[in-house]
Design an enzyme around this catalytic site. Structure first.
Site, PDB file in Angstrom:
ATOM      1  N   ARG A 131      -5.697  -6.075  -6.783  1.00  0.00           N
ATOM      2  CA  ARG A 131      -5.625  -5.269  -5.538  1.00  0.00           C
ATOM      3  C   ARG A 131      -4.345  -4.411  -5.506  1.00  0.00           C
ATOM      4  O   ARG A 131      -3.250  -4.868  -5.791  1.00  0.00           O
ATOM      5  CB  ARG A 131      -5.636  -6.213  -4.336  1.00  0.00           C
ATOM      6  CG  ARG A 131      -5.590  -5.510  -2.979  1.00  0.00           C
ATOM      7  CD  ARG A 131      -4.179  -5.459  -2.427  1.00  0.00           C
ATOM      8  NE  ARG A 131      -4.158  -4.946  -1.060  1.00  0.00           N
ATOM      9  CZ  ARG A 131      -3.038  -4.590  -0.433  1.00  0.00           C
ATOM     10  NH1 ARG A 131      -1.872  -4.689  -1.034  1.00  0.00           N
ATOM     11  NH2 ARG A 131      -3.080  -4.120   0.792  1.00  0.00           N
ATOM     12  N   THR A 145       7.205  -4.898   3.143  1.00  0.00           N
ATOM     13  CA  THR A 145       7.497  -3.778   2.250  1.00  0.00           C
ATOM     14  C   THR A 145       8.795  -3.066   2.666  1.00  0.00           C
ATOM     15  O   THR A 145       9.156  -3.097   3.836  1.00  0.00           O
ATOM     16  CB  THR A 145       6.303  -2.802   2.383  1.00  0.00           C
ATOM     17  OG1 THR A 145       5.175  -3.451   1.862  1.00  0.00           O
ATOM     18  CG2 THR A 145       6.526  -1.488   1.688  1.00  0.00           C
ATOM     19  N   GLY A 173      -2.299  -2.241   4.019  1.00  0.00           N
ATOM     20  CA  GLY A 173      -2.461  -1.092   3.139  1.00  0.00           C
ATOM     21  C   GLY A 173      -3.823  -0.450   3.097  1.00  0.00           C
ATOM     22  O   GLY A 173      -3.944   0.778   2.984  1.00  0.00           O
ATOM     23  N   GLY A 183      -2.286  -1.759  -2.898  1.00  0.00           N
ATOM     24  CA  GLY A 183      -2.231  -1.295  -1.512  1.00  0.00           C
ATOM     25  C   GLY A 183      -1.877   0.170  -1.413  1.00  0.00           C
ATOM     26  O   GLY A 183      -2.052   0.944  -2.362  1.00  0.00           O
ATOM     27  N   ASP A 184      -1.355   0.551  -0.284  1.00  0.00           N
ATOM     28  CA  ASP A 184      -1.029   1.954  -0.027  1.00  0.00           C
ATOM     29  C   ASP A 184       0.316   2.377  -0.616  1.00  0.00           C
ATOM     30  O   ASP A 184       0.536   3.570  -0.854  1.00  0.00           O
ATOM     31  CB  ASP A 184      -0.981   2.205   1.494  1.00  0.00           C
ATOM     32  CG  ASP A 184       0.058   1.314   2.162  1.00  0.00           C
ATOM     33  OD1 ASP A 184       0.053   0.094   1.910  1.00  0.00           O
ATOM     34  OD2 ASP A 184       0.897   1.847   2.921  1.00  0.00           O
ATOM     35  N   THR A 232       4.479   1.033   6.103  1.00  0.00           N
ATOM     36  CA  THR A 232       4.389  -0.399   5.847  1.00  0.00           C
ATOM     37  C   THR A 232       3.300  -0.976   6.744  1.00  0.00           C
ATOM     38  O   THR A 232       3.209  -0.606   7.914  1.00  0.00           O
ATOM     39  CB  THR A 232       5.712  -1.134   6.098  1.00  0.00           C
ATOM     40  OG1 THR A 232       5.463  -2.545   6.028  1.00  0.00           O
ATOM     41  CG2 THR A 232       6.335  -0.811   7.445  1.00  0.00           C
ATOM     42  N   GLY A 233       2.503  -1.852   6.198  1.00  0.00           N
ATOM     43  CA  GLY A 233       1.440  -2.431   7.017  1.00  0.00           C
ATOM     44  C   GLY A 233       0.244  -2.797   6.171  1.00  0.00           C
ATOM     45  O   GLY A 233       0.362  -2.931   4.945  1.00  0.00           O
TER      46      GLY A 233
END
Ligand code: ASP
Length: 323
Positions: free
Chosen positions: A222, A194, A247, A224-225, A244-245
């Site tokens: 889906r 990201t 989520g 994510g964050d 980033t990671g």
């Protein structure tokens, strides 16, 4: 004695002026980033992309434009590069498509905009900004978000525009090993990538933005964050954050806001706040990284994965790039 005082005064002045004030911090994702395993050409390509992104945002700051302009311009460069998991380089879904998420937030007004699960908007960060500035909403998704983006005159592309060989190959690898693993245990670091940016403009305002293709092989719509305000992105008058990671964990700890809340309510230092939030993510079994920039131009970029693409520029144009 007089000389001692003069020396102390000069030293103090030097330390004060030597402190770098950052105006823009960016990331290109955390995960299995290992410079030592990269070819010289590849390293150069990342270096160039991160430099161009910094300079594009910095130019906005120098022109006296807002932190939102700087974040937008920086992120567009990264979205247009196939090197990052955002825009052009977005990862593939279980169905072999690319579904993008992005968000942006302006600290002064705490206004925010985001899009999720979009398949045809060339630069999702522009759509997120349009949601923030031209709609009464914060988060638009899928076809509705695409319709809105088209109405705003944003560039619409075929989903095949987002094809990139590395993202496709990564998806193929995951598909192959999928039979042996459950969806839940699927967290290979190399699925991250990201991009994000946080800027501080000459008026002292902060903005933060994040853009992503999500996680390889994601399915069932889906999200994510990254498009979730407070998880992937947050900005107020004190601090701006981009995550980033993995989520799901960032959503569960409300990661970006968790950093801001520590600073607001317990006066935790910027670096300590990010460290605490990443520790909470790790405690739950997640991983990733975060960048944060505060109103004084202090920044931090931390991660608990193998590496993270990260870069920053000071008000005097001094560039720092690490991965
Ligand atoms: N946080 C993103 C997501 O979970 C992925 C990433 O940072 O690479 O969608």
């Amino acid at each position: 004695m007089k000389h001692v005082f003069i020396c102390i005064f000069l030293l103090f002045t030097w330390i004060t002026f030597a402190q770098d004030k950052y105006v823009l911090v960016i990331h290109g994702g955390a995960g299995s980033v290992n410079k030592a395993n990269m070819s010289v050409e590849n390293q150069q390509a990342y270096q160039d992309a991160l430099t161009s992104s910094l300079l594009a945002g910095y130019e906005e700051i120098l022109k006296g434009n807002s932190a939102v302009d700087a974040v937008e311009k920086s992120i567009i460069i990264l979205e247009n590069s196939p090197l990052f998991n955002a825009g052009k380089g977005a990862v593939f879904t279980h169905e072999g498509l690319n579904e993008l998420d992005a968000s942006v937030m302006f600290g002064k007004t705490q206004s925010a905009g985001a899009v999720a699960g979009v398949k045809s908007i060339k630069n999702p960060i522009l759509a997120a900004r349009a949601v923030m500035e031209k709609s009464p909403h914060v988060l638009l998704s899928r076809e509705g978000a695409e319709q809105f983006a088209a109405e705003q005159g944003l560039e619409i592309v075929e989903n095949s525009y987002f094809f990139s060989q590395p993202a496709y190959d990564a998806w193929q690898r995951v598909q192959k090993s999928e039979k042996e693993k459950s969806m839940k245990s699927e967290n290979s670091d190399n699925k991250f990538g990201t991009v994000g940016a946080v800027a501080l403009d000459f008026d002292g305002n902060l903005a933060a933005g994040t853009s992503t293709g999500g996680m390889t092989n994601k399915r069932w719509g889906r999200i994510g964050d990254s498009p979730v305000i407070g998880a992937g992105t947050y900005a107020n008058e004190q601090v701006g954050i981009s995550s980033t990671g993995w989520g799901e964990f960032y959503i569960r700890v409300v990661a970006a806001y968790d950093v801001a809340a520590q600073i607001k309510y317990s006066k935790t230092s910027l670096s300590e706040a990010v460290k605490n939030t990443l520790a909470s993510i790790k405690e739950l079994g997640g991983n990733g990284g975060m960048i944060a920039l505060d109103k004084n131009g202090e920044m931090t970029a931390q991660y608990n994965t193998q590496g993270m693409f990260r870069a920053a520029i000071t008000e005097n144009g001094k560039i720092l790039i690490e991965f």
